[in-house]
Enzyme design. Structure first.
Site, mmCIF file in Angstrom:
data_model
loop_
_atom_site.group_PDB
_atom_site.id
_atom_site.type_symbol
_atom_site.label_atom_id
_atom_site.label_comp_id
_atom_site.label_asym_id
_atom_site.label_seq_id
_atom_site.Cartn_x
_atom_site.Cartn_y
_atom_site.Cartn_z
ATOM 1 N N HIS A 268 0.530 -1.467 0.117
ATOM 2 C CA HIS A 268 0.219 -0.077 0.032
ATOM 3 C C HIS A 268 0.562 0.939 -0.122
ATOM 4 C CE1 HIS A 268 -3.815 1.914 1.507
ATOM 5 N NE2 HIS A 268 -3.132 2.990 1.848
ATOM 6 N N GLU A 269 1.904 2.044 1.232
ATOM 7 C CA GLU A 269 2.667 2.544 1.214
ATOM 8 C C GLU A 269 3.148 2.650 -0.246
ATOM 9 O OE1 GLU A 269 1.824 5.081 3.159
ATOM 10 O OE2 GLU A 269 0.537 3.242 4.432
ATOM 11 N N HIS A 272 1.928 4.650 -3.098
ATOM 12 C CA HIS A 272 1.817 6.062 -2.633
ATOM 13 C C HIS A 272 3.391 7.064 -2.348
ATOM 14 C CE1 HIS A 272 -2.016 7.107 -0.452
ATOM 15 N NE2 HIS A 272 -1.636 6.229 1.027
ATOM 16 N N GLU A 298 -5.182 8.158 -2.592
ATOM 17 C CA GLU A 298 -4.730 7.225 -2.478
ATOM 18 C C GLU A 298 -5.390 5.808 -3.039
ATOM 19 O OE1 GLU A 298 -5.075 6.599 1.316
ATOM 20 O OE2 GLU A 298 -6.045 5.096 1.375
#
Lengths: 501, 501
Positions: A268-269, A272, A298
């Protein structure tokens, strides 16, 4: 020097100080010993004062007026638009309101840390009503300013708060997409939970050493083509993506009993981070070179986590890599099939941050509807516990009656008045689904993942999203990438395909 | 608000920005990926510009004049004195000289990195003569300012440079102590080398994993009562002690073939760190609450490394801890006796940073004598290679003829004009010996180390040195602690006791 150039220079100066704020903030969260906190907080507060001064220097208004008369190319016009929006948002509020909200927010948030544990809604409400009151004032002032800047719009107070995180997105458009979701989501959740009731799932048994988990995380980041020459992976209590585009700092949190959450957290990170790393370098330090919105940010993390990361082909990689990191463990627990079940398990729960992909939008829509009506003055803060309970029953079939700590007191966002943020999470999930649907028209996504060369996927994201920074508004960005504005059907189709058998 | 209070407030503001500079600098050296360097350097340069503005604000001269008329207690007077000295040093030079020296220094240092490898004295001298020229101008201006501020002194240009690192120390006093050292050091070195020729020494055989070395370093820091709530240990190419007193960041560099250097490096940096951690908290952020001088700072790191760290009792701990970290290795190599020999081996060499405790002062005195005469205009830059060769022969009996890279081109200090810094190293060694001699009159140092409870040693340092910050000038600080000003006899006695059998 033109006034446009003066604005660029001034903005780059601000960016230099923001760089120091970003690195000091990362340091505070990831490596600073706790005894250093008081002096660090003082130093960062001093920097905030300076940044406020720089953002509100009196000559800027004149410079913007002059620059708008200058002859600028398309990209410069976009850059000026973004600088001006930033400047207006920083200057529209009276300083005493900013300070009052900051104080009330800090006080409320600080007390909330204890009050939540004690389920103390009455105590919380005493502090919080001031935060709500000041946020309503803020929203009113911002809305009036937006309306006087643009006679064609009818910006509501909540629209104005929303535009801090999702410029260009309105309540009107959100109501359409979220109402659409509400028509099918509760039934879909029930059907999927019914189906999954028959599943057999094996939980991998730890302990899984932090060192091995970190190695595995770095391996996944390499597969995801994270640029380690411009970033790092570290640890923090609350995982985040910080730093600056030339040096992106992502963090995760390790639990030696369960590696799977940290692992998907890294995916997930990394989403980003790759957005930040892929932002247009020719606009470094300028708002037009920054991420388009929180929702688009997001969309990238959720593209990585949900679209890419939970695809059967990617889960095959994850299960192979995890099995080889933690060899000696039960093989069946590390099979692709078992990982897939673990990573797509659906459960109704009270807590948003623990929610799975399918129930998460219900939590967000509930918060959106409540904060929209609160900020627009249609309900009062004291109406919220009952509304929360009712909507939880409507959307998820569970009750939070008298359960404030797992109801309306669970999130930090409202404690200091960050109204308008929640929609970004689900906007991100919907944009991610739409991007994947569009990408699949030109990229063989499945083959790319299977081959371990994900470049075709990242090339699509880079050219359509990352490299575009804030050159276009969100609707134009999404239309250029996918041929249409936000369309919740892609999200619905994605969820049905993944979860309904 | 009094003018003194205004100055305090302004100085604390500067300290907040210095805090950010310290943490960003640590980050750059210890954790930043190299791709982040350009943007970081820009951000830190922006911060430097701001700090320069704050240090040279026009109203400060008036505030100092007014504050000196105000009624202040003793500590406030000391604080004002230190703030004023800092302000004068920052304001005395014309801005174009500061910029010219900075540019010439950067150019010279950058080219030196290649020129040193190529032994290219001619190429180096072409850039360096400008650095020398500008440094001479700087020294002249600083000396004139010092002399006009204080009619009783006769400050030479070199004295003025020295006072940047060792305020209050003069060429006159340095000549006395260094000339004393020169009368006995060369013979002592020869005698010790003769004696050590018969020694049998066993080199511990690696590899020694970085992870184990780090654990061992943390263990030693714990024994040395480093406060991990206010500091960290990390890695960097050039070990240093950075950060701020509430959050002291020390670094080391690991070599898997040899753990002994990193280990003693950690002891050295912990000495710097404990001084910072022990500075008076009531003066946090003010110059009067900072370390007294570079020489006193080095006296603490060398107290830890040489006085404490190389004592037979401490080496017993080191050898025990290392043996248990690296079990499976040859026992004889890890004996106290062998460690003692390894850590007190004396060899004549060209390179200062590789020098042992006994030959190190020769390297420093040589540099001191040359830079003193260069800055005072008694010699020219072109005289240096010959002088270097001659002094190396006089003090260490080795020649650097035509060997510039291992002669006058070996150090970074002169490349950007940091003249006046070198004496601090040997001043530190001498102060450390004097502190130990004095401490032994009231503390059973040997028993304290043997018992592993070093608190009595640290209590002496804390009350006599650390907690005193810059309340007193160096002579007064040393006299209060030891009953006399700097006296090279303690250093001589220490070296003879340790090295002559």
């Amino acid at each position: 020097m033109s006034h446009y150039q003066k604005l660029v220079q001034h903005t780059l100066k601000i960016a230099n100080f923001n760089h120091l704020a970003a690195i000091s903030g990362w340091d505070q969260a990831a490596v600073m010993p706790s005894g250093g906190n008081q002096a660090r907080s003082n130093a960062m507060a001093e920097l905030s004062v300076l940044l406020h001064q720089l953002n509100t220097e009196p000559q800027l208004g004149d410079w913007f007026a002059q620059a708008e008369q200058e002859s600028l190319n398309h990209r410069e016009q976009a850059s000026l638009r973004e600088m001006k929006q930033r400047w207006q948002q920083a200057n529209v509020l009276p300083q005493d309101l900013v300070q009052a909200k900051s104080l009330a927010g800090s006080k409320c948030e600080h007390a909330w840390r204890t009050q939540r544990k004690n389920n103390d809604w009455q105590g919380y409400a005493k502090n919080w009503q001031e935060v709500v009151n000041l946020s309503q004032q803020e929203a009113q002032i911002r809305a009036e300013a937006n309306n006087s800047n643009n006679k064609d719009t009818n910006c509501t107070p909540y629209d104005a708060m929303l535009s801090l995180y999702e410029p260009g997105t309105t309540t009107q458009s959100l109501d359409v997409v979220f109402n659409n979701v509400k028509t099918w989501l509760p039934n879909l959740i029930d059907s999927v939970i019914d189906q999954q009731a028959q599943q057999t799932i094996i939980q991998p048994q730890g302990p899984f050493s932090t060192a091995k988990q970190k190695e595995l995380g770095l391996e996944i980041m390499t597969l995801l083509q994270f640029d380690f020459n411009h970033g790092r992976l570290d640890e923090s209590v609350h995982p985040f993506c910080g730093g600056v585009p030339t040096d992106v700092r992502i963090t995760t949190r390790y639990d030696e009993a369960d590696f799977m959450q940290a692992l998907m957290g890294v995916v997930h990170e990394t989403g980003h981070a790759r957005y930040e790393q892929g932002l247009p370098k020719q606009f470094a330090g300028l708002p037009v070179g920054e991420a388009r919105s929180m929702g688009i940010h997001e969309s990238q993390s959720l593209f990585f986590e949900m679209q890419l990361g939970r695809s059967p082909e990617f889960i095959q990689h994850l299960s192979n890599m995890a099995a080889s990191s933690f060899s000696g463990h039960n093989d069946a627990a590390f099979s692709q099939q078992n990982f897939q079940k673990l990573y797509t398990r659906v459960e109704k729960g009270f807590i948003r941050v623990d929610a799975d992909e399918l129930t998460y939008p219900a939590h967000v829509i509930l918060r959106y509807e409540i904060e929209r009506d609160l900020i627009n003055g249609k309900i009062g803060y004291q109406d919220i516990p009952e509304l929360w309970d009712q909507k939880m029953q409507d959307y998820l079939g569970i009750s939070t009656k008298d359960n404030y700590q797992n109801g309306c007191m669970q999130d930090i966002h409202w404690t200091d008045g960050a109204f308008g943020y929640f929609p970004s999470y689900t906007l991100g999930a919907m944009y991610a689904a739409q991007f994947m649907a569009s990408m699949k028209q030109s990229v063989d996504v499945s083959a790319a993942i299977q081959s371990s060369n994900l470049a075709p996927i990242f090339n699509w994201l880079e050219s359509n999203i990352w490299s575009q920074g804030s050159l276009y508004n969100t609707d134009d960005l999404v239309t250029k990438a996918t041929g249409e504005v936000l369309n919740a059907e892609h999200f619905k189709r994605h969820l049905e395909t993944r979860y309904l058998r």
